[in-house]
Design a protein around this motif. Structure first.
Motif, PDB file in Angstrom:
ATOM      1  N   SER A 186     -20.970  66.696  61.727  1.00  0.00           N
ATOM      2  CA  SER A 186     -20.086  66.996  62.829  1.00  0.00           C
ATOM      3  C   SER A 186     -19.207  68.156  62.381  1.00  0.00           C
ATOM      4  N   VAL A 187     -19.199  69.197  63.190  1.00  0.00           N
ATOM      5  CA  VAL A 187     -18.369  70.363  62.896  1.00  0.00           C
ATOM      6  C   VAL A 187     -17.193  70.316  63.868  1.00  0.00           C
ATOM      7  N   ASN A 188     -16.017  70.095  63.316  1.00  0.00           N
ATOM      8  CA  ASN A 188     -14.823  69.987  64.155  1.00  0.00           C
ATOM      9  C   ASN A 188     -14.404  71.382  64.624  1.00  0.00           C
ATOM     10  N   LYS A 189     -14.654  71.640  65.903  1.00  0.00           N
ATOM     11  CA  LYS A 189     -14.416  72.998  66.405  1.00  0.00           C
ATOM     12  C   LYS A 189     -12.927  73.336  66.487  1.00  0.00           C
ATOM     13  N   ASP A 190     -12.060  72.315  66.458  1.00  0.00           N
ATOM     14  CA  ASP A 190     -10.627  72.619  66.454  1.00  0.00           C
ATOM     15  C   ASP A 190     -10.176  73.121  65.084  1.00  0.00           C
ATOM     16  N   SER A 191     -10.812  72.578  64.033  1.00  0.00           N
ATOM     17  CA  SER A 191     -10.439  73.008  62.683  1.00  0.00           C
ATOM     18  C   SER A 191     -11.189  74.262  62.267  1.00  0.00           C
ATOM     19  N   CYS A 192     -12.437  74.365  62.687  1.00  0.00           N
ATOM     20  CA  CYS A 192     -13.296  75.474  62.247  1.00  0.00           C
ATOM     21  C   CYS A 192     -12.698  76.808  62.661  1.00  0.00           C
ATOM     22  N   VAL A 193     -12.690  77.765  61.733  1.00  0.00           N
ATOM     23  CA  VAL A 193     -12.175  79.094  62.056  1.00  0.00           C
ATOM     24  C   VAL A 193     -13.305  80.122  62.140  1.00  0.00           C
ATOM     25  N   ASP A 194     -14.538  79.663  62.124  1.00  0.00           N
ATOM     26  CA  ASP A 194     -15.718  80.547  62.193  1.00  0.00           C
ATOM     27  C   ASP A 194     -15.698  81.586  61.073  1.00  0.00           C
ATOM     28  N   CYS A 195     -15.336  81.145  59.837  1.00  0.00           N
ATOM     29  CA  CYS A 195     -15.243  82.133  58.752  1.00  0.00           C
ATOM     30  C   CYS A 195     -16.605  82.472  58.179  1.00  0.00           C
ATOM     31  N   GLY A 196     -17.429  81.461  57.954  1.00  0.00           N
ATOM     32  CA  GLY A 196     -18.768  81.737  57.418  1.00  0.00           C
ATOM     33  C   GLY A 196     -19.010  81.239  56.005  1.00  0.00           C
ATOM     34  N   ALA A 197     -17.972  80.635  55.380  1.00  0.00           N
ATOM     35  CA  ALA A 197     -18.139  80.156  53.998  1.00  0.00           C
ATOM     36  C   ALA A 197     -19.285  79.142  53.896  1.00  0.00           C
ATOM     37  N   CYS A 198     -19.488  78.345  54.941  1.00  0.00           N
ATOM     38  CA  CYS A 198     -20.557  77.338  54.923  1.00  0.00           C
ATOM     39  C   CYS A 198     -21.939  77.982  55.016  1.00  0.00           C
TER      40      CYS A 198
END
Lengths: 389, 133
Positions: free
Chosen positions: B78-90
């Motif tokens: 589950s990717v929490n879209k509220d926390s995710c900043v779309d940085c790309g580290a993953c």
């Protein structure tokens, strides 16, 4: 030639032409630099990346009886208190004494901005004027007299590409670097990045008003490790980490959308800081600078498996290649990944564009330009001469 | 052709059985070992099975007869879209491209491609990713 006053007059009368740094690259490609110089007034930039050299000054106010806080913790994170009685500085990378890597200064800053209560604990030796020796209470951002981010180094003008040539995984501030050059990470927003749009610091200087963390902020000084004499390409863009900015802004008006605590596995805590800087298109030279696209901005790939300060490099790659998903080193295709958010950098540049167009965010000429004539010195290890008392 | 992803749980006393051999040899299945783990209590194997539909079914039936617990790989991330900043580290550590950017640099997650290695969970600087249960 346009003056700041002419541009600001257009902003005030709602007639300014404002483009983001990506939009202007497209326009320049289509119509040329001269056309950009003649038609565009302001270009907005943006970046949203982890910036370790960040932190906040806080003033807690005085308790009754008062205390001269000697050691201070916020949510168990030590903060620097070697200042006046109730002043402190929260450094982004400081670790919790309780949970270590799970929480740190960057998270304290984020939690305060989110309006969450934070536990303040302090001890002291007690003085005649500050008799209290310890205190434990809870604070929120609204309770504080002053709270401002003062980040000694943000908005790095370009940065390295990190790769790892050794056989084990490396956990770094450039993310997790897979063995045998399994990946390559990079961390700027390229053509959208503030200082890459003003490579020689003609318009960004001390006093420049900027977007910082969701509100207005200012360039306070050159940033730490500011290195204007870094090698540059023919277009003036540095080929490796170069200029930096020290930034200041009111934390009470910031938003956690643009300021976020972060943790890099086995490296430590950092802080995502959203920064956007408006660039006035004063003349054709500024138009030329903002029209430089990702294909003409290069970063240098360094081998992070070498523990020495000087790391061997594997050549230069353009941001166009980096964004394309892979670079080729020694005949091997290596997948690339960013560490700073392009999506949120775009959001910041768009938001700043709206501020300039609709909310009359006017531009400021630098009170004093950033230095362009010094390098970046190393720390030499020498035998102490006994000067310490 | 049918494809299924399953989580196999083995009791301690079953750990020395060459289960995958029989799935290949007797049921003509193509196996993709997504994860394998043996602890002091049990063994866990996450397998991708593909082959003729009836063979996949028979193979799973056979596993159950061997008292191996077979569960569909229902979990994902589950990717929490509220926390995710779309940085790309993953995306730097994802081995299958299950985490990748869309054209506008929004982080996307493709559960079909995910092998639940959880390298992303470690790499995420804002703890936006966790295994879904």
């Amino acid at each position: 030639m346009k003056s700041y006053e002419e541009i600001n007059e257009k902003i005030r009368s709602g007639k300014a032409v404002v483009l983001t740094a990506e939009e202007v690259v497209a326009l320049g490609r289509e119509k040329g630099v001269k056309h950009v110089a003649e038609t565009v007034d302001v270009v907005t930039t943006g970046t949203f990346g982890p910036m370790c050299s960040s932190g906040a000054f806080l003033n807690f106010g005085h308790s009754d009886p008062p205390i001269k806080m000697q050691k201070v913790w916020l949510n168990d994170v030590p903060v620097f208190a070697g200042l006046a009685a109730v002043d402190a500085y929260v450094g982004a990378t400081e670790l919790s004494e309780n949970v270590g890597f799970d929480y740190g200064g960057g998270h304290v800053i984020e939690d305060l901005i989110a309006g969450k209560p934070v536990v303040l604990r302090a001890i002291s030796y007690g003085t005649d004027c500050y008799p209290r020796r310890e205190i434990e209470t809870e604070i929120t951002l609204a309770d504080l007299n002053q709270a401002y981010l003062f980040n000694p180094r943000n908005a790095y003008q370009n940065y390295n590409i990190a790769v790892n040539s050794c056989a084990r995984t490396l956990n770094t501030y450039m993310g997790i670097l897979l063995p045998n050059m399994g990946n390559a990470t990079y961390s700027t927003s390229g053509e959208l990045s503030p200082l890459l749009n003003d490579p020689h610091y003609r318009t960004i200087g001390i006093g420049t008003r900027i977007f910082m963390g969701g509100t207005e902020g200012y360039v306070a000084w050159e940033g730490t490790q500011h290195n204007p004499m870094q090698a540059r390409g023919d277009n003036g863009e540095p080929l490796a980490p170069s200029g930096t900015l020290a930034l200041i802004g009111d934390m009470k008006k910031m938003s956690t959308r643009y300021i976020r605590g972060s943790y890099y596995y086995k490296y430590g805590i950092s802080l995502f800081v959203g920064v956007g800087i408006p660039i006035p298109i004063l003349d054709e030279e500024m138009a030329r600078c903002v029209c430089i696209g990702n294909e003409d901005i290069y970063a240098t790939a360094l081998d992070y498996s070498v523990e020495n300060r000087a790391k061997p490099n594997f050549g230069r790659f353009s941001y166009k290649e980096l964004r394309g998903g892979s670079i080729t080193i020694n005949g091997k295709s290596i997948p690339t990944a960013p560490l700073s958010s392009l999506k949120r950098a775009r959001e910041i540049a768009d938001l700043l564009k709206t501020w300039v167009k609709d909310e009359k965010f006017t531009l400021t000429a630098p009170v004093k330009p950033l230095p362009t004539d010094h390098g970046f010195k190393p720390l030499n290890i020498v035998p102490p001469t006994g000067a310490m008392v | 052709m049918a494809e299924q992803r399953v989580v196999l749980t083995f009791h301690r006393w079953q750990l020395d059985k060459p289960v995958t051999y029989h799935l290949v040899k007797d049921y003509d299945l193509v196996l993709n070992i997504l994860q394998a783990k043996v602890t002091t209590e049990e063994g866990k194997l996450v397998l991708g099975l593909s082959g003729l539909e009836q063979n996949v079914e028979k193979g799973i039936e056979w596993l159950k007869e061997q008292q191996v617990i077979v569960e569909p790989l229902a979990t994902g991330l589950s990717v929490n879209k509220d926390s995710c900043v779309d940085c790309g580290a993953c995306t730097a550590v994802c081995p299958t491209g299950a985490l990748s950017f869309s054209d506008d640099w929004t982080l996307g997650y493709d559960e079909e491609k995910c092998i639940l290695c959880l390298a992303c969970e470690t790499a995420c600087p804002v703890r936006a990713i966790e295994e879904k249960f």
